[in-house]
Motif scaffolding. Structure first.
Motif, short mmCIF file in Angstrom:
data_model
loop_
_atom_site.label_atom_id
_atom_site.label_comp_id
_atom_site.label_asym_id
_atom_site.label_seq_id
_atom_site.Cartn_x
_atom_site.Cartn_y
_atom_site.Cartn_z
N PHE A 1 -8.20 25.63 -33.32
CA PHE A 1 -8.05 25.19 -31.76
C PHE A 1 -9.32 24.50 -31.01
O PHE A 1 -10.17 24.68 -31.64
N THR B 1 -3.98 24.13 -31.27
CA THR B 1 -3.87 24.72 -32.15
C THR B 1 -3.51 23.92 -33.14
O THR B 1 -1.68 23.76 -33.70
N GLU C 1 -2.92 24.44 -37.69
CA GLU C 1 -2.59 25.88 -38.79
C GLU C 1 -2.09 25.36 -40.19
O GLU C 1 -1.74 24.76 -40.72
N GLN D 1 5.63 24.83 -28.96
CA GLN D 1 5.77 24.59 -30.87
C GLN D 1 6.82 23.84 -31.62
O GLN D 1 6.54 23.32 -32.62
N ALA E 1 0.35 23.48 -34.93
CA ALA E 1 1.39 24.13 -34.28
C ALA E 1 1.50 24.76 -32.82
O ALA E 1 2.98 25.81 -32.43
N ARG F 1 -5.33 29.97 -38.35
CA ARG F 1 -5.35 28.93 -36.99
C ARG F 1 -6.51 28.30 -36.58
O ARG F 1 -7.73 29.43 -36.63
#
Length: 128
Positions: A4, A38, A40, A118, A102, A2
């Motif tokens: 961010f 974030t 992923e 999410q 994500a 991940r």
């Protein structure tokens, strides 16, 4: 893996239909908001990147333009600007431009509060 990026904005709002009359949050007030987006994914074998963070910054800039130093209750989709609704609004804003999205986190650090979303559900919208 991940990655961010974070940004901040300042905005005013009130929550008139949630609390009883006279509650402090029914009055106009403002916050400093911090947002963490974030992504992923698996790093690209050629670039080593999950995503170009410049694309994330571009999506941020568009959101900040709509939110920073604004009255959130006047923004379409944020008529009830709770942390939860702000997080879902931002998710909808970012998702088309950010593959691998994500999580969107919205934090009011001075209050010790936040919401992390999410994209798993949308609340039913009812006519007021």
């Amino acid at each position: 893996m991940r990655i961010f990026n974070e940004f901040t904005f300042e905005a005013a709002h009130h929550l008139p239909h949630i609390f009883p009359d006279g509650h402090i949050n029914t009055r106009l007030h403002g916050h400093s908001f911090r947002v963490r987006v974030t992504l992923e994914g698996k790093p690209d074998s050629r670039t080593g990147l999950i995503s170009d963070l410049g694309a994330v910054k571009s999506a941020f800039d568009s959101a900040v333009e709509q939110l920073d130093h604004r009255y959130l209750n006047e923004i379409k989709g944020l008529e009830t600007p709770t942390l939860e609704n702000i997080a879902m609004w931002l998710w909808r804003h970012f998702a088309p431009a950010l593959p691998g999205l994500a999580q969107v986190g919205v934090y009011r650090d001075t209050c010790g509060e936040g919401c992390e979303y999410q994209g798993e559900f949308e609340m039913e919208r009812t006519a007021a």
